[in-house]
Scaffold this active site. Structure first.
Site: not given
Ligand code: HDD
Length: 681
Positions: A76, A149, A340, A359, A370
């Site tokens: 993202h 999402n 979060h 998550r 970050r």
């Molecule tokens: Fe995630 C970012 C949505 C599964 C780990 N996620 C992130 C963002 C969105 C989602 C919208 C961007 C937020 C922003 O604009 O800053 N993610 C989802 C959805 C999931 C999902 C709807 C399924 C239900 N994500 C998911 C899993 C993991 C992560 C299974 C790890 C175990 N997601 C992350 C992250 C991020 C992230 C690595 C990257 C940047 C951040 O968190 O802030 O922690």
């Protein structure tokens, strides 16, 4: 600190105001506040000599610049955000005690960040990809984040597989190709060898993955959460955002071209809509399942690869979010915002959905690298609008000056404060679900049906949508170098539809499966975009106009505006274009700076003095729009141009000279958005 309150101010805006700084009309200083006398020349030993170490202004300016970048989000990375407010329609007190969901009419400030998942921070926004839809509610009880999402299911069922999924989808490590794309071997190899992804892949290959606008996407919390009411009764809940403009997409050829013509297409659309006052609006819906009904369904309600079909569990609309204010500074707000799914308020709790559980660890962890330390909650955009007190101290970039001697619990020196609050006083108490089990690394059998809902999705698509899915698979697999990968994927999706698998197999040169498909006929009409809201509002219409145009065209353009569409004048040259009787209209763009992919519809006016060049450029423009199934209108000399290109009389092509009748028919066509039945020339 200075600056002015922004329009559509709210409690969060008031808080941000304290941090805004406007450098305009000010004298330049160093970060120490020392007035600077010179900002063009570094301090040197002689005019042609070396720069001196003691030039503190040079050192400070350069050092700050050298450290301007922070790591982009691991997923993202490319996103865009806006402020707004959420207004509750009806009290949810029967289901949850969350304060911001109690009083109809109550308003809560929000900040929403939309994103693509795969591409890096500078990538094109029209990638075929899932879109992030993350909302921070600044409630009186602390921040509540709904990190969703635009697709209601996910690729995997257990968070431990997330790094594998992302490694497979990101550019391949040996050559860092391709950027912001799933069309490559490692992604499809992952899919074929992790078949829990089947349902999500159907969505990702559908039009949902190439939205027309952030304003025209649904949002989904995906995971199953829990509501808890004042009496302590719990419910399972899924969250939905429904755009008031309906769910709309572009076509794939258009998406690819848009990435070149305007890689900022989505952010620009969001930014400009808000600046114009066309505020994006989304209604919040909830699907609720009583705790005692947990096992009533033919899927596991904790499985994140499953939807709860809306026809079986209705979506109750409970409020509306309006995005009404752009950020002041993209880095300070959009880039530094930290979401979060674990940021909850009393009345909202987690379930054992194994994706959600993982998550809950990942988001804080990723912010630490970050945003460089544990104090990111102090950044203006992340601060709750209510006070916060605890014994956490110090760390990189700490801003709060905690006064007093005590930073531990229990204590007597500060009368044992800050003290935890009881549940009655708003203290968060985790839902006391009874959990009993052996420690085991395994997946519940109830999670093992990977195909039924993929079939449900396929069954729910219109014919045009099915064609798009076949084409998307054919493109994606066609870009895979390994035939074995292509074959495995085709074989996998034979479990969904033999028609789909055979069509794709033929296109990508692998052996068509002979058996497969499903006898299930169930469909969910809510899944098809064919059944969405269709309106002309905010649709951009390219008006192709040339010298000597009919004066009545001016009136038509005025009428189109009144109907809520946005005509943009395009001609051979920027500046004034004369009409037949000497009046003139200002051209916003030329054929060089505009392209049909940037518009929703075309209105060809032409003119008595159309040059050959105009006719050529306008023909290309209108034919391209036609091939993307877009509405086309023509009046006066413009009709000749359509005749010339053999477009007249086809679906979605509206011609006429009677202004009233034409505008009505054309606006109807604009609201229809696309004419799939059209034969492409
Ligand atoms: Fe995630 C970012 C949505 C599964 C780990 N996620 C992130 C963002 C969105 C989602 C919208 C961007 C937020 C922003 O604009 O800053 N993610 C989802 C959805 C999931 C999902 C709807 C399924 C239900 N994500 C998911 C899993 C993991 C992560 C299974 C790890 C175990 N997601 C992350 C992250 C991020 C992230 C690595 C990257 C940047 C951040 O968190 O802030 O922690």
């Amino acid at each position: 600190m200075s600056g002015t309150f922004k329009r559509n101010s709210n409690k969060k805006d008031e808080q941000l105001q304290k941090f805004r700084s406007n450098d305009r009309d000010k004298k330049m200083t160093t970060n120490q506040g020392l007035p600077v006398s010179e900002d063009e020349f570094s301090l040197k030993a002689g005019e042609r000599g070396p720069t001196l170490m003691e030039d503190f202004h040079f050192r400070e300016k350069m050092t700050h610049f050298d450290h301007e970048r922070i790591p982009e989000r691991v997923v993202h990375a490319r996103g865009y955000a806006a402020h707004g407010e959420f207004e509750l329609y009806e009290s949810m007190k029967d289901y949850t005690k969350a304060k911001f969901l109690q009083k109809p009419g109550s308003k809560t400030p929000v900040f929403v960040r939309f994103s693509t998942v795969v591409g890096s921070r500078g990538s094109g926004e029209l990638a075929r990809d899932v879109r992030g839809f993350a909302t921070k509610f600044y409630t009186e009880e602390g921040n509540y984040d709904l990190v969703g999402n635009n697709i209601p299911v996910f690729f995997i069922q257990d968070a431990i597989k997330f790094p594998d999924l992302i490694h497979a989808v990101k550019p391949e490590p040996h050559n860092e190709i391709p950027q912001a794309a799933t069309a490559h071997d490692t992604f499809w190899d992952f899919v074929a060898n992790n078949q829990e992804s089947a349902h999500m892949i159907m969505w990702a290959m559908s039009d949902r993955a190439i939205p027309r606008s952030f304003r025209m996407m649904e949002g989904f919390g995906v995971n199953t959460f829990r509501f808890i009411n004042e009496e302590g009764k719990a419910f399972f809940v899924k969250f939905h955002w429904k755009p008031l403009l309906g769910v709309h997409s572009v076509v794939w050829d258009e998406a690819q071209k848009l990435n070149g013509k305007n890689p900022d297409f989505h952010r620009q659309d969001l930014y400009e809509s808000i600046e114009k006052g066309d505020y994006p609006e989304f209604e919040l819906g909830v699907q609720i399942i009583n705790e005692e009904d947990e096992f009533m369904f033919d899927f596991d309600i904790l499985d994140p690869t499953k939807i709860w079909p809306e026809e079986d569990v209705p979506v109750k609309i409970i409020g509306k979010m309006t995005l009404n204010r752009n950020v002041d500074n993209v880095f300070a707000e959009t880039e530094q915002v930290a979401f979060h799914p674990g940021n909850v308020v009393p009345g909202i709790d987690f379930t054992n959905d194994p994706l959600l559980q993982g998550r809950l660890f990942s988001y804080t962890d990723t912010q630490l690298i970050r945003l460089g330390g544990p104090n990111f909650h102090e950044l203006p955009i992340n601060r709750p609008v209510c006070p916060f007190h605890n014994n956490q101290r110090d760390g990189y970039g700490r801003q709060t000056i905690n006064v007093g001697q005590v930073s531990y619990h229990n204590n007597s020196l500060a009368k044992n404060t800050p003290s935890p609050a009881s549940e009655e006083d708003g203290g968060y108490v985790h839902y006391q679900e009874k959990v009993d089990g052996r420690k085991i690394r395994a997946r519940s059998d109830s999670f093992k049906d990977h195909f039924s809902q993929a079939v449900l999705f396929w069954n729910s698509m219109s014919n045009a949508e099915k064609e798009h899915i076949k084409n998307a698979f054919s493109f994606e697999l066609g870009m895979c170098k390994e035939k074995t990968v292509r074959q495995q994927v085709v074989d996998m999706f034979a479990n969904v539809s033999l028609e789909l698998a055979q069509a794709v197999a033929k296109n990508v040169g692998v052996v068509p499966p002979e058996t497969g498909g499903s006898s299930m006929t169930k469909a969910s009409p809510a899944l098809s975009q064919e059944n969405t809201v269709k309106k002309p509002d905010t649709r951009k219409i390219a008006v192709l106009i040339s010298e000597g145009f009919d004066q009545r065209a001016g009136e038509i353009i005025g009428e189109l505006k009144k109907k809520g569409t946005q005509p943009v004048i395009i001609s051979e040259e920027q500046g004034l274009v004369d009409e037949e009787n000497g009046m003139a209209i200002e051209a916003d763009h030329t054929f060089l700076t505009a392209d049909s992919v940037l518009f929703d519809a075309v209105y060809v006016v032409g003119g008595a003095k159309m040059s050959e060049k105009f006719q050529q450029d306008a023909s290309y423009f209108v034919k391209e729009a036609y091939s993307h199934y877009k509405p086309i209108g023509a009046t006066h000399q413009g009709k000749h141009l359509l005749d010339m290109n053999k477009l007249t009389g086809n679906a979605g092509v509206v011609t006429g000279d009677d202004a009233g009748n034409f505008v009505e028919k054309f606006v109807e066509a604009v609201a229809e958005h696309r004419f799939w039945e059209r034969k492409i020339l």
